[in-house]
Design a protein around this motif. Structure first.
Motif, PDB file in Angstrom:
ATOM      1  N   ILE A  88      65.632  -5.370  34.954  1.00  0.00           N
ATOM      2  CA  ILE A  88      65.051  -4.180  35.816  1.00  0.00           C
ATOM      3  C   ILE A  88      66.834  -3.429  35.622  1.00  0.00           C
ATOM      4  CG2 ILE A  88      65.497  -2.686  38.070  1.00  0.00           C
ATOM      5  CD1 ILE A  88      64.043  -5.073  39.082  1.00  0.00           C
ATOM      6  N   GLU A  89      66.220  -2.264  35.097  1.00  0.00           N
ATOM      7  CA  GLU A  89      67.641  -1.798  33.932  1.00  0.00           C
ATOM      8  C   GLU A  89      68.500  -1.419  35.636  1.00  0.00           C
ATOM      9  OE1 GLU A  89      69.015  -1.144  30.922  1.00  0.00           O
ATOM     10  OE2 GLU A  89      67.274  -2.355  30.524  1.00  0.00           O
ATOM     11  N   GLY A  90      69.547  -0.852  35.658  1.00  0.00           N
ATOM     12  CA  GLY A  90      70.343  -0.327  35.884  1.00  0.00           C
ATOM     13  C   GLY A  90      70.730  -1.352  37.662  1.00  0.00           C
ATOM     14  N   SER A  91      70.055  -3.000  38.072  1.00  0.00           N
ATOM     15  CA  SER A  91      70.172  -3.490  38.907  1.00  0.00           C
ATOM     16  C   SER A  91      71.416  -4.523  38.780  1.00  0.00           C
ATOM     17  CB  SER A  91      68.693  -4.295  39.028  1.00  0.00           C
ATOM     18  OG  SER A  91      68.856  -4.847  37.540  1.00  0.00           O
ATOM     19  N   ASP A 128      71.657  -9.575  39.164  1.00  0.00           N
ATOM     20  CA  ASP A 128      71.271  -9.014  38.069  1.00  0.00           C
ATOM     21  C   ASP A 128      69.601  -9.532  38.793  1.00  0.00           C
ATOM     22  OD1 ASP A 128      72.460  -8.930  35.497  1.00  0.00           O
ATOM     23  OD2 ASP A 128      72.980 -11.309  35.766  1.00  0.00           O
ATOM     24  N   SER A 129      69.257  -7.967  38.141  1.00  0.00           N
ATOM     25  CA  SER A 129      67.234  -8.306  38.819  1.00  0.00           C
ATOM     26  C   SER A 129      66.452  -8.130  37.604  1.00  0.00           C
ATOM     27  CB  SER A 129      66.927  -7.317  39.741  1.00  0.00           C
ATOM     28  OG  SER A 129      67.720  -7.019  40.695  1.00  0.00           O
TER      29      SER A 129
END
Length: 265
Positions: A8-11, A19-20
């Protein structure tokens, strides 16, 4: 069954080290959080428990669980039992991958001990009793209600023609959940980290590692939940089922011991 992973970008959070990812296991979407941070992992457990208790599991919480080491080391005497390095927990459509700190350098994770010792939490997994024993020995973390999925399958499915007590996770998933739950795995060892692992908390797990570890934790959760439904009709009776499975396992062990004593005579 197709599985996929997407970060997931920006997570990424550089303060709390997590990190997600979105992992799809067949048609099921799972949100996975990977972290080294006790604060992040502790908050995740509280939120996951609260969300699930408010819906389908008002009294008990079924948790898919496992732990593992990056590498196994052997001496001439056999396997060297080093502490576990990665813990996996799956609750519903949420999964936590938590990097365990070296127990000889860091204090035991109290948040984890508190969660796993909760009498309302039912922890299901493969080879769970041996893993639970090592987790308690190395990290002082005790699992109060640990249920082995092979033993649960024997009790729940009542299929004497199947050797369910010896099935691995993939075979058990197909037996309990259906043949469509077939995970295609690479015929090689999966690398844990992207590039060389540094000494501090900035190592990032390989996407492939996140994907398959999430899938395994999710399968443990699904299998356990399904088997509890088979035994008692609803997951809220999981504690009673767990006690019954433990009692049955103890009874089989006692019978084997008695038989062994007779044979010696």
């Amino acid at each position: 069954m197709e599985i996929s992973v997407e970060k997931i970008e920006g997570s990424t959070d550089v303060k709390y080290f997590y990190d997600s990812y979105t992992v799809h296991v067949g048609n099921h979407r799972i949100l996975t959080v990977v972290t080294y941070c006790e604060i992040t992992a502790g908050k995740w457990l509280k939120q996951a428990k609260k969300a699930n208790n408010s819906k389908s599991l008002p009294k008990t919480l079924v948790v898919g669980f496992s732990v593992e080491r990056q590498n196994d080391y052997y001496s001439r005497y056999g396997l060297l039992e080093f502490p576990y390095e990665l813990l996996h927990i799956c609750i519903g459509s949420h999964c936590l991958l938590y990097h365990l700190n070296a127990p000889d350098l860091y204090k035991p994770p109290k948040f984890l001990a508190h969660f796993l010792s909760d009498p309302e939490v039912i922890v299901v997994g493969m080879g769970i009793k041996d893993k639970s024993s090592h987790l308690e020995k190395d990290f002082q973390v005790k699992i109060k209600n640990a249920v082995d999925l092979n033993e649960l399958a024997v009790k729940g499915m009542k299929r004497d023609e199947l050797d369910l007590g010896r099935y691995d996770l993939d075979r058990l998933a197909k037996a309990v959940l259906g043949k469509h739950m077939d995970v295609l795995r690479p015929g090689r060892k999966i690398e844990w980290f992207k590039g060389k692992r540094p000494y501090y908390h900035s190592a990032e797990l390989n996407d492939e590692k996140v994907m398959f570890t999430t899938a395994d934790a999710y399968l443990c959760y699904r299998i356990g939940s399904q088997l509890f439904d088979m035994i008692h009709g609803k997951a809220s009776s999981a504690i009673a089922a767990a006690a019954a499975v433990a009692a049955a396992a103890k009874s089989r062990k006692n019978k084997k011991m008695k038989k062994g004593k007779k044979n010696k005579k």
